[in-house]
Design a protein around this motif. Structure first.
Motif, PDB file in Angstrom:
ATOM      1  N   ASN A  78     -13.883   5.382  51.389  1.00 17.35           N
ATOM      2  CA  ASN A  78     -13.279   5.953  52.834  1.00 17.35           C
ATOM      3  C   ASN A  78     -14.814   5.735  53.865  1.00 17.35           C
ATOM      4  O   ASN A  78     -15.452   6.825  53.271  1.00 17.35           O
ATOM      5  CB  ASN A  78     -12.385   7.345  52.267  1.00 17.35           C
ATOM      6  N   TYR A 109     -20.032   1.316  49.234  1.00 20.77           N
ATOM      7  CA  TYR A 109     -19.092   1.983  50.608  1.00 20.77           C
ATOM      8  C   TYR A 109     -18.265   1.555  51.524  1.00 20.77           C
ATOM      9  O   TYR A 109     -17.107   2.206  51.695  1.00 20.77           O
ATOM     10  CB  TYR A 109     -20.230   3.527  50.941  1.00 20.77           C
ATOM     11  N   SER A 129     -15.194   7.575  56.330  1.00 18.76           N
ATOM     12  CA  SER A 129     -15.486   9.513  56.410  1.00 18.76           C
ATOM     13  C   SER A 129     -15.654  10.073  55.656  1.00 18.76           C
ATOM     14  O   SER A 129     -16.329  11.015  55.919  1.00 18.76           O
ATOM     15  CB  SER A 129     -14.092   9.060  57.327  1.00 18.76           C
ATOM     16  N   GLU A 130     -15.656  10.308  54.525  1.00 21.24           N
ATOM     17  CA  GLU A 130     -16.103  10.685  53.258  1.00 21.24           C
ATOM     18  C   GLU A 130     -17.178  10.791  53.200  1.00 21.24           C
ATOM     19  O   GLU A 130     -18.511  11.901  52.126  1.00 21.24           O
ATOM     20  CB  GLU A 130     -15.390  10.634  52.144  1.00 21.24           C
ATOM     21  N   HIS A 131     -18.055  10.024  53.363  1.00 24.84           N
ATOM     22  CA  HIS A 131     -19.419   9.267  53.421  1.00 24.84           C
ATOM     23  C   HIS A 131     -19.995   8.854  54.396  1.00 24.84           C
ATOM     24  O   HIS A 131     -20.654   8.673  54.552  1.00 24.84           O
ATOM     25  CB  HIS A 131     -19.936   8.031  52.654  1.00 24.84           C
TER      26      HIS A 131
END
Length: 181
Positions: free
Chosen positions: A40, A35, A42-44
């Motif tokens: 990204n 990650y 912000s997506e995780h």
């Protein structure tokens, strides 16, 4: 198979076993490092907290687990010593380059991974934590690349040595056949 050939075979096996053990060690961290290198964040949203917990817990493992990598390095060192003991040009070049890569990987771990884990466990600043997690992930990637280089050098040297031995054996057989005729 001569004693020298057996020593080369054992050397390669020791070094490759050590490398593949190290692969397993660093690839097990991939589920956290991914990650920070390739996704990204912000997506995780849970990536930072999971990685922080994981690396903080690694600092608190029992001492016996902390010493296992040293045993792995000792196995590799015995392999490198067996190779360098032959003192052929090929051994000096291939094993020397492999040794340099191993020292590079060790110094990367000592200068980036270990201090990063310590910093993560001592701070609450999220930006600093993310920076250290990115550094750890990048260091793991660099270490895996160095290990891949060691594996490539050792396999290449082994294959080249086998080819040279087979060519020498074929030439000897050809000479022996001419002598008997």
């Amino acid at each position: 198979m001569s004693a020298r050939d057996q020593m080369q075979y054992i050397k390669v096996v020791l070094i490759l076993c050590s490398c593949f053990f190290a692969y397993g060690t660093f690839w097990s961290d991939w589920s956290f490092d991914y990650y920070f290198l390739w996704a990204n964040l912000s997506e995780h949203p849970t990536a930072v907290s999971r990685a922080t917990l994981y690396y903080t817990n690694q600092l608190n493992v029992p001492n016996i687990i902390k010493y296992i990598p040293f045993a792995n390095l000792l196995i590799a060192a015995v392999g490198f010593a067996a190779g360098l003991a032959n003192m052929t040009d090929g051994n000096i070049l291939f094993d020397g380059a492999s040794l340099v890569l191993m020292l590079f990987a060790i110094s990367t771990y000592a200068s980036s991974v270990k201090p990063g884990m310590m910093a993560i466990s001592e701070t609450t600043d999220e930006k600093e934590i993310i920076t250290n997690l990115k550094n750890i992930a990048a260091a793991h990637f660099i270490i895996v690349l160095a290990i891949t280089g060691i594996i490539g050098l050792q396999i290449t040297y082994y294959v080249l040595t086998k080819r040279a031995d087979n060519a020498e054996l074929a030439a000897t057989k050809k000479t022996d056949t001419k002598k008997t005729n």
